[in-house]
Design a protein around this motif. Structure first.
Motif, PDB file in Angstrom:
ATOM      1  N   TYR A  56      35.059  50.953   5.885  1.00  0.00           N
ATOM      2  CA  TYR A  56      33.642  50.622   5.810  1.00  0.00           C
ATOM      3  C   TYR A  56      33.412  49.159   6.152  1.00  0.00           C
ATOM      4  O   TYR A  56      34.259  48.306   5.871  1.00  0.00           O
ATOM      5  CB  TYR A  56      33.101  50.854   4.394  1.00  0.00           C
ATOM      6  N   LEU A  57      32.250  48.885   6.705  1.00  0.00           N
ATOM      7  CA  LEU A  57      31.720  47.539   6.815  1.00  0.00           C
ATOM      8  C   LEU A  57      30.663  47.464   5.721  1.00  0.00           C
ATOM      9  O   LEU A  57      29.743  48.289   5.694  1.00  0.00           O
ATOM     10  CB  LEU A  57      31.104  47.320   8.199  1.00  0.00           C
ATOM     11  N   PHE A  79      28.210  50.740   6.096  1.00  0.00           N
ATOM     12  CA  PHE A  79      28.407  51.235   7.454  1.00  0.00           C
ATOM     13  C   PHE A  79      29.768  51.913   7.489  1.00  0.00           C
ATOM     14  O   PHE A  79      30.776  51.273   7.206  1.00  0.00           O
ATOM     15  CB  PHE A  79      28.403  50.092   8.473  1.00  0.00           C
ATOM     16  N   GLU A  80      29.796  53.171   7.819  1.00  0.00           N
ATOM     17  CA  GLU A  80      31.075  53.865   7.966  1.00  0.00           C
ATOM     18  C   GLU A  80      31.648  53.499   9.330  1.00  0.00           C
ATOM     19  O   GLU A  80      30.907  53.348  10.301  1.00  0.00           O
ATOM     20  CB  GLU A  80      30.887  55.363   7.826  1.00  0.00           C
ATOM     21  N   ILE A  81      32.960  53.356   9.389  1.00  0.00           N
ATOM     22  CA  ILE A  81      33.636  52.990  10.633  1.00  0.00           C
ATOM     23  C   ILE A  81      34.479  54.163  11.095  1.00  0.00           C
ATOM     24  O   ILE A  81      35.281  54.701  10.331  1.00  0.00           O
ATOM     25  CB  ILE A  81      34.529  51.747  10.441  1.00  0.00           C
ATOM     26  N   THR A  85      33.694  52.108  15.706  1.00  0.00           N
ATOM     27  CA  THR A  85      32.245  52.218  15.876  1.00  0.00           C
ATOM     28  C   THR A  85      31.616  52.325  14.496  1.00  0.00           C
ATOM     29  O   THR A  85      32.158  52.980  13.613  1.00  0.00           O
ATOM     30  CB  THR A  85      31.896  53.469  16.710  1.00  0.00           C
ATOM     31  N   VAL A  86      30.464  51.654  14.306  1.00  0.00           N
ATOM     32  CA  VAL A  86      29.812  51.664  12.997  1.00  0.00           C
ATOM     33  C   VAL A  86      28.645  52.651  12.967  1.00  0.00           C
ATOM     34  O   VAL A  86      27.925  52.812  13.947  1.00  0.00           O
ATOM     35  CB  VAL A  86      29.323  50.250  12.570  1.00  0.00           C
ATOM     36  N   TYR A  87      28.523  53.300  11.815  1.00  0.00           N
ATOM     37  CA  TYR A  87      27.455  54.266  11.575  1.00  0.00           C
ATOM     38  C   TYR A  87      26.842  53.949  10.217  1.00  0.00           C
ATOM     39  O   TYR A  87      27.485  54.145   9.184  1.00  0.00           O
ATOM     40  CB  TYR A  87      28.011  55.692  11.592  1.00  0.00           C
ATOM     41  N   SER A  99      23.661  51.138  14.726  1.00  0.00           N
ATOM     42  CA  SER A  99      24.286  52.450  14.807  1.00  0.00           C
ATOM     43  C   SER A  99      24.941  52.663  16.176  1.00  0.00           C
ATOM     44  O   SER A  99      24.331  52.431  17.217  1.00  0.00           O
ATOM     45  CB  SER A  99      23.254  53.551  14.579  1.00  0.00           C
ATOM     46  N   LEU A 103      32.490  47.762  16.299  1.00  0.00           N
ATOM     47  CA  LEU A 103      32.660  47.061  15.022  1.00  0.00           C
ATOM     48  C   LEU A 103      32.559  45.552  15.190  1.00  0.00           C
ATOM     49  O   LEU A 103      31.853  44.891  14.436  1.00  0.00           O
ATOM     50  CB  LEU A 103      34.002  47.445  14.391  1.00  0.00           C
TER      51      LEU A 103
END
Length: 111
Positions: A56-57, A79-81, A85-87, A99, A103
């Motif tokens: 996570y971020l 933010f899930e990684i 890539t961040v979501y 989104s 990262l």
């Protein structure tokens, strides 16, 4: 409340000295409470518990009273990684703009 121990990989802006590779404690609203006759589970809407083993971020803030970090903006702090890539979990305009970003780019924008 749910408590986590996490390893810091990078540090953005901070008012508390923290370094990469340092282990920190994080608290998140929600958790499990055992009563004599039942178990109660609490979760913030749009912000389920962090999953062990996932990356996570997070944007965190420090609580001097409790000596623990917490999610500064609730679900907008997570933010899930996946595959660098961040979501975002949150729904604010600012986090939605990140989104699908790489990262490194997301970290630079947040810093």
């Amino acid at each position: 409340m749910t408590f986590y121990v996490a390893e810091v990989l990078d540090v953005g802006r901070t008012n508390r000295p923290v370094r990469a590779k340092e282990k920190i404690r994080i608290v998140q609203r929600g958790g499990v409470f055992q009563e004599p006759d039942k178990i109660l589970r609490f979760t913030e809407k749009d912000n389920p518990p962090l999953a062990v083993g996932r990356s996570y971020l997070l944007t965190l803030a420090w609580d001097d009273t409790e000596s623990v970090y917490f999610l500064a903006f609730g679900s907008n702090s997570v933010f899930e990684i996946s595959d660098s890539t961040v979501y975002p979990r949150g729904r604010s305009t600012a986090v939605k703009e990140l989104s699908g970003k790489d990262l490194k780019e997301a970290i630079q924008r947040i810093k």
